[in-house]
Design a protein around this motif. Structure first.
Motif, PDB file in Angstrom:
ATOM      1  N   ALA A   1       1.929   5.531 -12.616  1.00 17.63           N
ATOM      2  CA  ALA A   1       2.415   6.820 -12.103  1.00 17.63           C
ATOM      3  C   ALA A   1       3.190   7.570 -13.183  1.00 17.63           C
ATOM      4  O   ALA A   1       3.029   8.788 -13.352  1.00 17.63           O
ATOM      5  CB  ALA A   1       3.290   6.592 -10.872  1.00 17.63           C
TER       6      ALA A   1
ATOM      7  N   ARG B   1      -6.490   1.191  -0.720  1.00 20.31           N
ATOM      8  CA  ARG B   1      -5.697   1.655  -1.853  1.00 20.31           C
ATOM      9  C   ARG B   1      -4.385   2.276  -1.374  1.00 20.31           C
ATOM     10  O   ARG B   1      -3.325   2.029  -1.941  1.00 20.31           O
ATOM     11  CB  ARG B   1      -6.534   2.684  -2.619  1.00 20.31           C
TER      12      ARG B   1
ATOM     13  N   LEU C   1       2.150  -0.374 -11.091  1.00 17.42           N
ATOM     14  CA  LEU C   1       1.941   0.910 -10.413  1.00 17.42           C
ATOM     15  C   LEU C   1       2.942   1.952 -10.905  1.00 17.42           C
ATOM     16  O   LEU C   1       2.597   3.133 -11.078  1.00 17.42           O
ATOM     17  CB  LEU C   1       2.058   0.738  -8.896  1.00 17.42           C
TER      18      LEU C   1
ATOM     19  N   PHE D   1       4.290   0.288  -4.249  1.00 14.25           N
ATOM     20  CA  PHE D   1       4.939   1.347  -5.027  1.00 14.25           C
ATOM     21  C   PHE D   1       6.093   1.942  -4.231  1.00 14.25           C
ATOM     22  O   PHE D   1       7.190   2.098  -4.739  1.00 14.25           O
ATOM     23  CB  PHE D   1       3.919   2.428  -5.381  1.00 14.25           C
ATOM     24  N   ASP D   2       5.836   2.238  -2.952  1.00 13.17           N
ATOM     25  CA  ASP D   2       6.891   2.814  -2.115  1.00 13.17           C
ATOM     26  C   ASP D   2       7.778   1.751  -1.486  1.00 13.17           C
ATOM     27  O   ASP D   2       8.787   2.079  -0.871  1.00 13.17           O
ATOM     28  CB  ASP D   2       6.263   3.666  -0.999  1.00 13.17           C
TER      29      ASP D   2
ATOM     30  N   TYR E   1       2.429  10.000  -8.354  1.00 12.25           N
ATOM     31  CA  TYR E   1       2.194   9.374  -7.051  1.00 12.25           C
ATOM     32  C   TYR E   1       0.768   9.658  -6.570  1.00 12.25           C
ATOM     33  O   TYR E   1       0.036   8.751  -6.147  1.00 12.25           O
ATOM     34  CB  TYR E   1       3.215   9.923  -6.057  1.00 12.25           C
TER      35      TYR E   1
ATOM     36  N   LEU F   1      -7.624  -0.884  -9.477  1.00 15.66           N
ATOM     37  CA  LEU F   1      -7.235  -0.051  -8.342  1.00 15.66           C
ATOM     38  C   LEU F   1      -8.369   0.900  -7.953  1.00 15.66           C
ATOM     39  O   LEU F   1      -8.577   1.202  -6.775  1.00 15.66           O
ATOM     40  CB  LEU F   1      -5.990   0.748  -8.739  1.00 15.66           C
TER      41      LEU F   1
ATOM     42  N   ASP G   1       4.134  -3.923  -8.520  1.00 18.25           N
ATOM     43  CA  ASP G   1       5.067  -2.799  -8.410  1.00 18.25           C
ATOM     44  C   ASP G   1       5.356  -2.200  -9.783  1.00 18.25           C
ATOM     45  O   ASP G   1       5.393  -0.981  -9.952  1.00 18.25           O
ATOM     46  CB  ASP G   1       6.356  -3.245  -7.715  1.00 18.25           C
TER      47      ASP G   1
ATOM     48  N   LEU H   1      -1.907   7.669  -8.356  1.00 22.77           N
ATOM     49  CA  LEU H   1      -2.112   6.292  -7.892  1.00 22.77           C
ATOM     50  C   LEU H   1      -3.185   6.256  -6.806  1.00 22.77           C
ATOM     51  O   LEU H   1      -3.922   5.280  -6.678  1.00 22.77           O
ATOM     52  CB  LEU H   1      -0.813   5.714  -7.333  1.00 22.77           C
ATOM     53  N   LEU H   2      -3.268   7.314  -6.046  1.00 19.67           N
ATOM     54  CA  LEU H   2      -4.248   7.357  -4.962  1.00 19.67           C
ATOM     55  C   LEU H   2      -5.615   7.815  -5.452  1.00 19.67           C
ATOM     56  O   LEU H   2      -6.641   7.248  -5.084  1.00 19.67           O
ATOM     57  CB  LEU H   2      -3.754   8.292  -3.850  1.00 19.67           C
TER      58      LEU H   2
ATOM     59  N   VAL I   1      -0.583   1.042  -2.320  1.00 18.94           N
ATOM     60  CA  VAL I   1       0.399   1.923  -2.967  1.00 18.94           C
ATOM     61  C   VAL I   1       1.658   2.020  -2.113  1.00 18.94           C
ATOM     62  O   VAL I   1       2.785   1.933  -2.621  1.00 18.94           O
ATOM     63  CB  VAL I   1      -0.217   3.327  -3.199  1.00 18.94           C
TER      64      VAL I   1
ATOM     65  N   GLN J   1      -5.161  -0.117 -13.389  1.00 19.09           N
ATOM     66  CA  GLN J   1      -5.737   1.179 -13.027  1.00 19.09           C
ATOM     67  C   GLN J   1      -7.221   1.043 -12.701  1.00 19.09           C
ATOM     68  O   GLN J   1      -7.710   1.582 -11.713  1.00 19.09           O
ATOM     69  CB  GLN J   1      -5.561   2.100 -14.223  1.00 19.09           C
TER      70      GLN J   1
END
Lengths: 364, 193
Positions: A13, B123, A9, B131-132, B22, B115, A6, B25-26, B127, B112
């Motif tokens: 970002a 992926r 990432l 991340f969320d 964001y 990923l 986390d 990341l994808l 994320v 990175q």
């Protein structure tokens, strides 16, 4: 010790957010970015109500838009009496899209290669024409070998460009090549992996228009349009006549400023006879003796074609070498071979990227 | 209530960087991330749902970023194969003066790179989960997948990352492929695609 995903990432970002050039609050380009996005939204919102509404909406949004890279006013004088879709005519008089036009998806060729979906912004162009693809799915309720799509499905389209609600460029319909890709029912017990662009269902045929959109003024075909953004409209004419049966707003494209002279300041030892395209030098590296990587700031969609044409003039057609990816232009007398590709600068901006080799000109 | 134009302007200016981050990341590619965000903004504001308030608009844009990516935002393969030849081997995106301590940058770059090896759906699952901070059920709902498929993707993703990074952990030090989440008891049946 383990890696906290986390946190990692979040770091990634945040770094990307810091690096983006999309929004720099203190930079006037942020205003431009917002206006461009808003113009695309207006077009899409209005397209359902008809092409005229779409263009009127975009023109209204564009009124406040005078910034770098944008033309400041209509380049062709309005002709109130001109027939809809002709030079100088008002787009407000164009009819609404019919079902065929409403379902079209449009993208530049390179956009389509990256993502087979439609795009509202159809790229920036440095030459006198833009090559776009427009496609839709068509119902197919007969076997593929019997498929004959009616003319209404494959009739050529007329591409026109507008600025501030006035038609400023008109492309001949003859520049529109139409291709159909029928759907074949797989043999029982087999599956077929089918390439499907956006908007096409599994059991539909694909109708694709290859549009060559002229970027010259309709009142002076020898003059390229000034740099700036233009709205693309696709018109469906009744038969070979001039009456416009339906029209749709298909997005925005940008006419780029001329790229300027080829870069100067290349290091000593770089083969001077390699014909580089015009453009600002982004970087030049020599990863190994006899190998060079040169990047030019050329974001236009057609920059690669221009670069290849220059190389072809000097070195002839490119060839494939065993064990090497892609095609190389080879100049035996001067002892170099070159591959040119679309690339990206570390900033993310599109570049022309030249791979140059002088250590191994390749098989003779 | 603000007009959609005002909301768009404020969203881009105040949350644009976060949205690009964001999307990055994808995609793992800054320009593609920027394009993805612009397309997602256009899609969201064209539909007009929840676009008068910045907070709700951002949520819709994030969803549009994700679905657009998963639905087929593809990178040009040939470019990917030669990209390493064109860039000076440095942090990308640029670390710049705002970069963190060296070990943070190193970890970021390593993650990175790892990923980038994951398939798009895997992926996206990683994320959304890490991340969320979504539950497995929520990830399944967002991506229109079954809960079982999401668990499998998370497991695959974690294994792939660990092969490059060594042990990885989630929030609060939990196992990265731990599907148990406080809200995971609220599992929802698979939604028709």
């Amino acid at each position: 010790m383990s890696t906290r995903l986390d946190l990692a990432l979040t770091e990634i970002a945040d770094a990307a957010g810091r690096a983006t050039a999309l929004v720099e609050p203190a930079d006037p380009t942020a205003t431009l970015t917002v206006h461009r996005i808003a113009a695309r939204v207006r077009r899409r919102r209005a397209v359902r109500a008809g092409a005229a509404g779409a263009v009127a909406a975009s023109a209204a949004g564009a009124a406040a838009l005078v910034g770098p890279g944008l033309a400041s006013g209509p380049v062709v004088a309005a002709r109130p009496d001109a027939a809809p879709g002709t030079c100088g005519s008002s787009v407000a008089r164009l009819p609404a899209p019919d079902a065929r036009l409403a379902e079209l998806h449009v993208a530049s060729v390179s956009q389509f290669e990256q993502t087979p979906s439609g795009s509202e912004h159809l790229g920036s162009w440095g030459g006198t024409s833009a090559v776009l693809l427009a496609w839709r799915g068509a119902d197919q309720d007969v076997p593929a070998h019997e498929l004959v799509l009616p003319d209404a499905e494959t009739a050529p389209l007329t591409a026109v460009l507008e600025q501030d609600g006035v038609v400023v460029a008109v492309s001949p319909a003859s520049a529109d090549l139409v291709d159909t890709d029928p759907w074949y029912e797989p043999e029982p017990g087999t599956t077929v992996e089918r390439f499907l662009p956006e908007g096409v269902d599994q059991d539909e045929a694909v109708v694709t228009h290859r549009l060559t959109v002229g970027l010259t003024r309709c009142d002076d075909p020898g003059a390229r349009l000034p740099a700036g953004d233009y709205g693309l409209l696709l018109l469906d004419r009744a038969g070979s006549g001039s009456t416009v049966r339906a029209a749709t707003a298909a997005g925005t494209l940008a006419v780029a400023r001329p790229a300027g002279a080829p870069p100067t300041g290349l290091p000593a030892g770089f083969p001077g006879s390699v014909p580089l395209a015009g453009g600002e030098l982004v970087s030049v590296r020599q990863p190994d003796p006899g190998r060079w990587v040169v990047q030019l700031d050329r974001p236009e969609e057609d920059a690669l074609g221009e670069a290849e044409a220059l190389l072809r003039e000097v070195a002839g057609d490119p060839g494939h070498d065993p064990g090497e990816d892609g095609a190389w232009f080879r100049h035996e007398r001067d002892g170099w071979r070159v591959q040119v590709l679309r690339g990206q600068a570390p900033s993310g901006r599109p570049t022309l990227t030249y791979l140059v080799r002088t250590d191994d000109p390749g098989p003779r | 209530m603000a007009s959609w134009e005002d909301a768009l302007d404020e969203l881009v200016r105040t949350r644009g960087r976060a949205l690009v981050g964001y999307a990055y990341l994808l995609t793992g590619d800054l320009r593609e991330a920027e394009d993805l965000v612009q397309d997602a903004l256009v899609r969201t504001f064209t539909r007009g749902r929840g676009t008068r308030e910045v907070v709700s608009a951002e949520a819709y844009v994030r969803r549009a970023v994700l679905t657009t990516y998963v639905d087929g935002f593809r990178r040009r393969r040939h470019w990917a194969t030669i990209r390493h030849l064109t860039v000076v081997p440095e942090a990308s995106p640029s670390d710049g003066p705002e970069a963190g301590p060296e070990h943070v940058v190193t970890t970021r770059l390593t993650v990175q790179q790892a990923l980038a090896t994951l398939p798009p759906r895997v992926r996206a699952c990683m994320v959304l989960r890490h991340f969320d901070d979504l539950t497995v059920a929520q990830v399944a709902d967002v991506l229109s997948l079954s809960v079982g498929a999401v668990k499998r993707y998370l497991s695959d993703g974690t294994r792939a990352l660990e092969a490059r990074l060594g042990p990885v952990s989630g929030r609060d030090g939990s196992d990265a492929d731990d599907a148990e989440h406080p809200d995971d008891s609220l599992l929802t049946p698979r939604r028709p695609r």
